[in-house]
Enzyme design. Structure first.
Site, short mmCIF file in Angstrom:
data_model
loop_
_atom_site.label_atom_id
_atom_site.label_comp_id
_atom_site.label_asym_id
_atom_site.label_seq_id
_atom_site.Cartn_x
_atom_site.Cartn_y
_atom_site.Cartn_z
CD GLN A 42 -2.80 -0.97 2.54
OE1 GLN A 42 -2.56 -0.13 3.41
NE2 GLN A 42 -3.80 -1.81 2.63
CD GLU A 71 5.05 4.14 4.79
OE1 GLU A 71 5.64 3.14 5.19
OE2 GLU A 71 4.37 4.18 3.75
CG HIS A 82 1.52 -3.22 9.83
ND1 HIS A 82 0.59 -2.33 10.30
CD2 HIS A 82 2.18 -2.59 8.84
CE1 HIS A 82 0.69 -1.20 9.61
NE2 HIS A 82 1.64 -1.34 8.71
NE ARG A 120 5.58 -1.02 9.56
CZ ARG A 120 5.60 -1.31 8.28
NH1 ARG A 120 6.11 -2.46 7.91
NH2 ARG A 120 5.09 -0.51 7.40
CG HIS A 173 3.38 -6.39 7.69
ND1 HIS A 173 2.37 -6.44 6.76
CD2 HIS A 173 4.19 -5.36 7.32
CE1 HIS A 173 2.56 -5.48 5.86
NE2 HIS A 173 3.66 -4.82 6.16
NE ARG A 219 9.24 -4.41 6.10
CZ ARG A 219 8.17 -3.92 5.45
NH1 ARG A 219 8.31 -3.29 4.32
NH2 ARG A 219 6.96 -4.06 5.95
C1 FAD Z 1 -0.71 -5.84 2.94
C2 FAD Z 1 0.75 -5.54 2.70
C3 FAD Z 1 1.17 -4.23 2.51
C4 FAD Z 1 2.51 -3.95 2.28
N1 FAD Z 1 2.89 -2.65 2.05
C5 FAD Z 1 4.18 -2.38 1.74
C6 FAD Z 1 4.59 -1.06 1.37
O1 FAD Z 1 3.77 -0.15 1.30
N2 FAD Z 1 5.90 -0.85 1.08
C7 FAD Z 1 6.84 -1.85 1.12
O2 FAD Z 1 8.02 -1.60 0.87
N3 FAD Z 1 6.47 -3.11 1.47
C8 FAD Z 1 5.18 -3.40 1.76
N4 FAD Z 1 4.82 -4.69 2.08
C9 FAD Z 1 5.83 -5.74 2.01
C10 FAD Z 1 6.15 -6.02 0.54
O3 FAD Z 1 4.94 -5.96 -0.18
C11 FAD Z 1 6.78 -7.39 0.35
O4 FAD Z 1 7.88 -7.55 1.21
C12 FAD Z 1 7.28 -7.56 -1.06
O5 FAD Z 1 6.30 -7.17 -1.98
C13 FAD Z 1 7.70 -8.99 -1.33
O6 FAD Z 1 7.91 -9.13 -2.70
P1 FAD Z 1 8.48 -10.50 -3.27
O7 FAD Z 1 8.59 -10.31 -4.73
O8 FAD Z 1 9.69 -10.88 -2.51
O9 FAD Z 1 7.35 -11.59 -2.91
P2 FAD Z 1 5.80 -11.69 -3.28
O10 FAD Z 1 5.28 -10.43 -3.82
O11 FAD Z 1 5.11 -12.29 -2.11
O12 FAD Z 1 5.80 -12.75 -4.47
C14 FAD Z 1 6.14 -14.10 -4.23
C15 FAD Z 1 5.94 -14.89 -5.51
O13 FAD Z 1 6.46 -16.21 -5.36
C16 FAD Z 1 5.51 -17.16 -5.79
N5 FAD Z 1 5.84 -18.42 -5.12
C17 FAD Z 1 5.97 -18.67 -3.79
N6 FAD Z 1 6.36 -19.94 -3.61
C18 FAD Z 1 6.48 -20.50 -4.84
C19 FAD Z 1 6.85 -21.79 -5.30
N7 FAD Z 1 7.24 -22.78 -4.46
N8 FAD Z 1 6.84 -22.04 -6.64
C20 FAD Z 1 6.47 -21.05 -7.54
N9 FAD Z 1 6.12 -19.80 -7.14
C21 FAD Z 1 6.14 -19.54 -5.80
C22 FAD Z 1 4.18 -16.52 -5.46
O14 FAD Z 1 3.11 -17.11 -6.17
C23 FAD Z 1 4.48 -15.08 -5.88
O15 FAD Z 1 4.36 -14.98 -7.30
C24 FAD Z 1 3.46 -4.99 2.29
C25 FAD Z 1 3.06 -6.31 2.49
C26 FAD Z 1 1.71 -6.59 2.67
C27 FAD Z 1 1.28 -8.02 2.86
#
Ligand code: FAD
Length: 478
Positions: free
Chosen positions: A40, A107, A220, A261, A318, A353
Site C-alpha cells: 500500500q 512513515e 504490523h 513498528r 506482516h 524493517r
Molecule cells: C498488505 C501488505 C502491505 C505492504 N505494504 C508495503 C509497502 O507499502 N511498502 C513496502 O516496501 N512493502 C510493503 N509490504 C511488504 C512487501 O509488499 C513485500 O515484502 C514484497 O512485496 C515482497 O515481494 P516479493 O517479490 O519478494 O514476494 P511476493 O510479492 O510475495 O511474491 C512471491 C511470488 O512467489 C511465488 N511463489 C511462492 N512460492 C512458490 C513456489 N514454491 N513455486 C512457484 N512460485 C512460488 C508466489 O506465487 C508469488 O508470485 C506490504 C506487504 C503486505 C502483505
C-alpha cells in the site's frame, strides 16, 4: 530461471532478459495474490531535495536496532533512487501534488518524507501492473503461471542446475533465482496472502543453503479486527504519517504513532494484554479519504466508514526479516542459487524493517542478483542432476501450526512457549522456534519476556542456520 512473480521476481526477470538472457519465470499463484500486489504505502528512496542516501541509511540503521548489515543497507539507500527512476521509465505513475511535484509520504521511523506512492495506497498494484505487462511483452521471458517449484536439483558438485515443478516438469538453468516472498502467513493473524508461508526457504535449505535471522518477524501495528470480511486487512502506516492517531477503549492516546513498528506494535500488544480488550482504535477521521482510496473503499465495502468512525485494529504478522542468507548480489551459500526480495536475508533490515524499504529491496537486489546470475558458468563439471533425498514440497502450514506460531512465537516470547513450538510438525515453525530460543535477548521485533533487555554482545550478530543444522550459530556479517 526465476521462481516467483512478485516485485522481486518480475524485476529480476526483466533485468536479465534485457541483458540478453533467456528467462523462465515460474509462479504458483496469480499476481493479485502476491504480497507485492497488496503493498500500500509505497517505496522508500532518498528523492526529496533535502534528503540523501546517508539520511535514509541512518533511519534504516536506527530502526534495525543494532543488527542491520551496514554494507547491505548502504547499497539499498544508494541505489533506491535509480531503481525508482527505472520504474518511472517503465511507466509507473507515482502520485504528485497539485504543483506536479512528487508527493512523498511519511512513515514510522523515517525522519523525513521519503515514501513514493501510486494510486494513493495502491502502490504495489500499480507497479505490478506495469512490470507484468512488460514481462509478458518481453519475448525472451517464458512465463509458467500456476506452477509450483517443488525441489531444486543439484549437480554432484553441489551447484544448483534445475528446478522441478509440481506438474512433473524439470527446467534446467544456468542460475536459479528464488523470489518466492516471505513467510508471515505461518502466523494465524497476518496481513499477508495465504501463499506467503516460506516455501522458498525450505527449497533452498534442502539444496544446502543457509537460512538466517528467522527469529525476526515484524508485526504490523494496525491490522483490522472484527470487521467482517476484513480481518487482518492492513491499514497502511502512511495513514499515521498523515496524522491518524491511536486510542485505547476510553479514547486516550497511549503511544507515539510514528515510532518504529516494533515499538508501536508492542505498545498495542501490551495494552491489549493488560486490559483484555480485543482492539485499539485508529482515528483517521481527519484524513482526506482521497489520499487512501483503496483502504477507505475496502472499509466502506464492509460497512465501516473511516471518515466518521474509528477503526478497531491490533497487530498482525506482516514481514519476516530473516530468510535465505545472501551476499550483496543475492548469492546464497549454494553455487548457482540466488535469492531476492522477502525470501532473502541480506541483513539489511536487521531486527526491524524500516517501513517501505522492502519494495525498494525487491528492485535494488532483484537487479543486482539478475546481473550476477548472468556471470554464472554455463555448465557444471559435477555430473548429472539429483533431487534432495526427501521430497521437500513445502506444504502450507496447518491451522494448528499457525495458531501455535501466534501463541508461542508472537509479539512476546518465552523459553517455555518456544520449546513447545520445537515439536511442531512444520519444519519452518521449528526453525523459527530454535532461532528465537537461541537469541536470549530482546531486540527489535524479537521480544523475549524472559530476556527483556538487548545484549550488547549480540550487536551485529545474525542467527545463521546451516542446511544440516537445526539450531543457529550467532555470527557477525561484514
Ligand atoms: C498488505 C501488505 C502491505 C505492504 N505494504 C508495503 C509497502 O507499502 N511498502 C513496502 O516496501 N512493502 C510493503 N509490504 C511488504 C512487501 O509488499 C513485500 O515484502 C514484497 O512485496 C515482497 O515481494 P516479493 O517479490 O519478494 O514476494 P511476493 O510479492 O510475495 O511474491 C512471491 C511470488 O512467489 C511465488 N511463489 C511462492 N512460492 C512458490 C513456489 N514454491 N513455486 C512457484 N512460485 C512460488 C508466489 O506465487 C508469488 O508470485 C506490504 C506487504 C503486505 C502483505
Amino acid at each position: 530461471m526465476i521462481v516467483g512473480a512478485g516485485a522481486a521476481g518480475l524485476f529480476a526477470a526483466l533485468t536479465a532478459a534485457r541483458a540478453g538472457a533467456r528467462v523462465t519465470l515460474v509462479s504458483a499463484r496469480p499476481l493479485a495474490e502476491t504480497a507485492s500486489y497488496w503493498a500500500q504505502g509505497g517505496i522508500a528512496a532518498a528523492l526529496a531535495v533535502e534528503d540523501s542516501p546517508a539520511l535514509h541509511l541512518q533511519d534504516t540503521l536506527t530502526a534495525g536496532r543494532g543488527l542491520v548489515r551496514r554494507s547491505a543497507a548502504e547499497v539499498l539507500c544508494a541505489e533506491a533512487p535509480a531503481r525508482f527512476a527505472d520504474l518511472e521509465t517503465l511507466g509507473v505513475h507515482f502520485d504528485t501534488d497539485r504543483h506536479g511535484n512528487l508527493a512523498l509520504g511519511l512513515e514510522g521511523g523515517h525522519g523525513i518524507r521519503r515514501v513514493a506512492h501510486a494510486g494513493g495506497s495502491a502502490t504495489g498494484r500499480q507497479i505490478l501492473r506495469e512490470l507484468s505487462a512488460e514481462v509478458v511483452a518481453q519475448e525472451r521471458i517464458e512465463v509458467l503461471a500456476g506452477r509450483r517449484a517443488r525441489a531444486l536439483l543439484t549437480h554432484g558438485d553441489g551447484r544448483v542446475g534445475a528446478v522441478a515443478c509440481d506438474d512433473g516438469r524439470v527446467i534446467t538453468a544456468r542460475a536459479v533465482i528464488l523470489a518466492t516472498g516471505g513467510a508471515a502467513a505461518l502466523w494465524s493473524r497476518t496481513t499477508n496472502p495465504p501463499g506467503s508461508y516460506g516455501s522458498g526457504l525450505l527449497l533452498a535449505r534442502a539444496a544446502g543453503a543457509d537460512l538466517a535471522d528467522l527469529e525476526f518477524a515484524q508485526f504490523h501495528p494496525t491490522a483490522v479486527v472484527g470487521i467482517p470480511g476484513r480481518e487482518g486487512f492492513l491499514v497502511s502506516e502512511a495513514v499515521r504519517g498523515e496524522g491518524a492517531t491511536l486510542h485505547d477503549a476510553a479514547g486516550a492516546r497511549f503511544v507515539d504513532e510514528l515510532a518504529p513498528r516494533d515499538a508501536v506494535a508492542r505498545a498495542i500488544h501490551r495494552l491489549l494484554v493488560e486490559t483484555g480488550a480485543p482492539a485499539v482504535f485508529l482515528d483517521m477521521t481527519a484524513i482526506d479519504p482521497a489520499r487512501f482510496p483503496n483502504v477507505v473503499a475496502a472499509l466502506r465495502e464492509s460497512g465501516h466508514d473511516p471518515a466518521t468512525r474509528r477503526i478497531p485494529v491490533s497487530p498482525a504478522s506482516h514481514y519476516v526479516m530473516g530468510g535465505i542468507a545472501t551476499d550483496l548480489d543475492g548469492r546464497t551459500t549454494v553455487a548457482g542459487l540466488f535469492a531476492v526480495g522477502e525470501c532473502a536475508c541480506t541483513g539489511l533490515h536487521g531486527a526491524n524493517r524500516l517501513a517501505s524499504n522492502s519494495l525498494s529491496e525487491c528492485f535494488v537486489f532483484g537487479r543486482r542478483a539478475a546481473q550476477a546470475a548472468l556471470d554464472e558458468p554455463a555448465g557444471s563439471s559435477g555430473g548429472g542432476l539429483t533431487a534432495p533425498p526427501a521430497d521437500v514440497l513445502a506444504l502450507p502450514p496447518s491451522r494448528d501450526t499457525r495458531a501455535a506460531m501466534w501463541r508461542d512465537a508472537g509479539l512476546e516470547r518465552t523459553a517455555g512457549g518456544l520449546r513447545r513450538l520445537l515439536a511442531d510438525e512444520h519444519p519452518l515453525a521449528r526453525l523459527v522456534a530454535a532461532s528465537a530460543l537461541a537469541r536470549e535477548e530482546s531486540r527489535g521485533a524479537h521480544a523475549r519476556a524472559d530476556f527483556p533487555a538487548s545484549d550488547p554482545d549480540l550487536d551485529g550478530r545474525h542467527g545463521v542456520v546451516p542446511a544440516g543444522a537445526e539450531t543457529p550459530t550467532l555470527i557477525g556479517w561484514t
